[in-house]
Write a protein that holds these residues in place. Structure first.
Motif, PDB file in Angstrom:
ATOM      1  N   ALA A   1      13.441  19.757 -30.345  1.00  0.00           N
ATOM      2  CA  ALA A   1      12.693  19.698 -29.471  1.00  0.00           C
ATOM      3  C   ALA A   1      11.911  18.532 -28.894  1.00  0.00           C
ATOM      4  O   ALA A   1      11.676  17.542 -27.874  1.00  0.00           O
ATOM      5  N   ALA A   2      11.427  17.858 -30.311  1.00  0.00           N
ATOM      6  CA  ALA A   2       9.787  16.794 -30.652  1.00  0.00           C
ATOM      7  C   ALA A   2      11.394  15.637 -30.230  1.00  0.00           C
ATOM      8  O   ALA A   2      10.651  14.368 -30.350  1.00  0.00           O
ATOM      9  N   GLY A   3      12.275  15.987 -30.978  1.00  0.00           N
ATOM     10  CA  GLY A   3      13.732  14.779 -30.421  1.00  0.00           C
ATOM     11  C   GLY A   3      14.064  14.530 -31.820  1.00  0.00           C
ATOM     12  O   GLY A   3      14.800  13.347 -31.942  1.00  0.00           O
ATOM     13  N   LEU A   4      14.390  15.113 -33.283  1.00  0.00           N
ATOM     14  CA  LEU A   4      14.747  14.727 -34.058  1.00  0.00           C
ATOM     15  C   LEU A   4      16.183  15.410 -34.133  1.00  0.00           C
ATOM     16  O   LEU A   4      16.239  16.499 -33.449  1.00  0.00           O
TER      17      LEU A   4
ATOM     18  N   GLY B   1       6.310  16.530 -26.548  1.00  0.00           N
ATOM     19  CA  GLY B   1       5.860  15.098 -27.221  1.00  0.00           C
ATOM     20  C   GLY B   1       5.602  15.716 -28.560  1.00  0.00           C
ATOM     21  O   GLY B   1       4.999  16.800 -28.715  1.00  0.00           O
ATOM     22  N   ASP B   2       4.093  15.133 -28.694  1.00  0.00           N
ATOM     23  CA  ASP B   2       3.292  15.662 -29.961  1.00  0.00           C
ATOM     24  C   ASP B   2       2.473  16.719 -29.679  1.00  0.00           C
ATOM     25  O   ASP B   2       2.145  17.536 -30.838  1.00  0.00           O
ATOM     26  N   THR B   3       2.195  16.280 -28.357  1.00  0.00           N
ATOM     27  CA  THR B   3       0.813  17.643 -27.831  1.00  0.00           C
ATOM     28  C   THR B   3       1.691  18.714 -28.026  1.00  0.00           C
ATOM     29  O   THR B   3       0.672  19.738 -28.742  1.00  0.00           O
ATOM     30  N   GLY B   4       3.320  18.954 -27.310  1.00  0.00           N
ATOM     31  CA  GLY B   4       4.105  20.065 -27.801  1.00  0.00           C
ATOM     32  C   GLY B   4       3.732  21.021 -29.108  1.00  0.00           C
ATOM     33  O   GLY B   4       3.747  22.140 -29.093  1.00  0.00           O
ATOM     34  N   LEU B   5       4.047  19.765 -29.796  1.00  0.00           N
ATOM     35  CA  LEU B   5       4.749  19.699 -31.187  1.00  0.00           C
ATOM     36  C   LEU B   5       3.450  21.006 -31.860  1.00  0.00           C
ATOM     37  O   LEU B   5       3.405  21.596 -32.424  1.00  0.00           O
ATOM     38  N   ALA B   6       2.838  19.996 -31.415  1.00  0.00           N
ATOM     39  CA  ALA B   6       0.696  20.567 -32.379  1.00  0.00           C
ATOM     40  C   ALA B   6       0.467  21.733 -31.762  1.00  0.00           C
ATOM     41  O   ALA B   6       0.364  22.562 -32.255  1.00  0.00           O
ATOM     42  N   ALA B   7       0.741  22.026 -30.489  1.00  0.00           N
ATOM     43  CA  ALA B   7       0.620  23.348 -29.526  1.00  0.00           C
ATOM     44  C   ALA B   7       1.202  24.691 -30.392  1.00  0.00           C
ATOM     45  O   ALA B   7       1.210  25.128 -30.779  1.00  0.00           O
ATOM     46  N   GLY B   8       2.771  23.998 -30.290  1.00  0.00           N
ATOM     47  CA  GLY B   8       3.523  25.473 -30.763  1.00  0.00           C
ATOM     48  C   GLY B   8       3.414  25.062 -32.355  1.00  0.00           C
ATOM     49  O   GLY B   8       3.582  26.679 -32.667  1.00  0.00           O
ATOM     50  N   SER B   9       3.030  24.553 -32.906  1.00  0.00           N
ATOM     51  CA  SER B   9       2.703  25.045 -34.781  1.00  0.00           C
ATOM     52  C   SER B   9       1.698  25.658 -35.003  1.00  0.00           C
ATOM     53  O   SER B   9       1.720  26.417 -36.013  1.00  0.00           O
TER      54      SER B   9
ATOM     55  N   ARG C   1       5.265  13.175 -37.285  1.00  0.00           N
ATOM     56  CA  ARG C   1       5.035  14.383 -37.390  1.00  0.00           C
ATOM     57  C   ARG C   1       4.906  15.738 -38.744  1.00  0.00           C
ATOM     58  O   ARG C   1       4.894  16.779 -37.858  1.00  0.00           O
ATOM     59  N   ALA C   2       5.541  15.248 -39.650  1.00  0.00           N
ATOM     60  CA  ALA C   2       5.324  16.462 -40.329  1.00  0.00           C
ATOM     61  C   ALA C   2       4.092  16.429 -40.567  1.00  0.00           C
ATOM     62  O   ALA C   2       3.611  18.140 -40.526  1.00  0.00           O
ATOM     63  N   LEU C   3       2.985  15.759 -40.088  1.00  0.00           N
ATOM     64  CA  LEU C   3       1.570  15.461 -40.465  1.00  0.00           C
ATOM     65  C   LEU C   3       1.149  16.459 -38.925  1.00  0.00           C
ATOM     66  O   LEU C   3       0.007  17.254 -39.280  1.00  0.00           O
TER      67      LEU C   3
END
Length: 256
Positions: A164-167, A133-141, A80-82
């Protein structure tokens, strides 16, 4: 240009105040995952003005986040950091460049507004318990990159995205530290190319960074003993008050 010359016209008492705040902010950051970018402007802006604050915090954060990442290394979510770094890299650089174009009053308005908005934003995101999810995390980033590049105190947004991504718990703090190291290096590169890094910026950044290193390890020792809601409430009051003071000073400067 020497590092020591950056402390010209700064008294020993003022340097002690900066050092104590750096240690306190580092401990708070190690407990809650944010705090340094929100607290340090409260003592830095009255001493050096608003313009150098984001570059100072960006450089000092390399020390802070390195120690925090080392202290919590085994909890980090590298995947997720990447994702966050890949999506936030360009917008972080753009945000940092935009910051270098601001006047002192403009910088104060940006920092003060971000600090004040960070408090209700954190509370709303926590209350709604949004899940992505990963897509939402990418967009928010992508949006996070703009804010982290050009403001101070935006760390709460990254924390909210990661949760929000589950961490949870130490995984949030560790992953946040790894991401912040990457975005910090991007910001420093932009500030350096734009000529925003001078002796004063380096002097204060090194002072804050060196003092803050033990804070992450002290926080790790306290993390199971101190109720998070207590220092979070104190931090909220300090952040809002500091933001109002900065905006007020900037407004007076623009009117004068």
């Amino acid at each position: 240009m020497t590092i020591v010359s950056g402390f010209a016209d700064i008294s020993i008492l003022q340097l002690l105040l900066v050092a104590l705040m750096a240690l306190f902010a580092s401990i708070i950051g190690g407990l809650a995952g944010y705090g340094t970018g929100a607290l340090m402007p409260l003592v830095l802006v009255p001493l050096v003005g608003a313009e150098p604050v984001v570059p100072i915090i960006a450089i000092s954060a390399i020390f802070t986040n390195s120690s925090r990442a080392l202290a919590y290394l085994r909890y980090a979510d590298r995947r997720r950091a990447l994702i966050v770094l890949a999506c936030a890299a360009l917008t972080t650089a753009l945000g940092a460049y935009g910051y270098t174009r601001l006047t002192n009053a403009g910088a104060a308005l940006v920092i003060g507004s971000m600090l004040i908005l960070s408090v209700p934003l954190r509370r709303v995101l926590r209350r709604r318990q949004v899940r992505i999810g990963d897509t939402g995390l990418a967009a928010g980033s992508v949006g996070y990159g703009v804010l982290v590049g050009g403001t101070s105190g935006s760390g709460v947004i990254l924390l909210s995205l990661l949760m929000a991504a589950g961490l949870e718990g130490a995984a949030v703090i560790a992953t946040d530290a790894m991401i912040s190291l990457g975005t910090g290096l991007i910001k420093i590169s932009v500030f350096g190319l734009a000529g925003a890094v001078n002796a004063q910026v380096l002097a204060f950044a090194l002072l804050i960074g060196a003092i803050a290193i033990p804070g992450a390890f002290l926080a790790k020792a306290f993390v199971e003993r101190m109720p998070v809601h207590i220092h979070t409430a104190i931090l909220d009051v300090a952040v809002i008050t500091g933001g109002l003071v900065m905006i007020s000073a900037a407004a007076r400067s623009l009117i004068a």
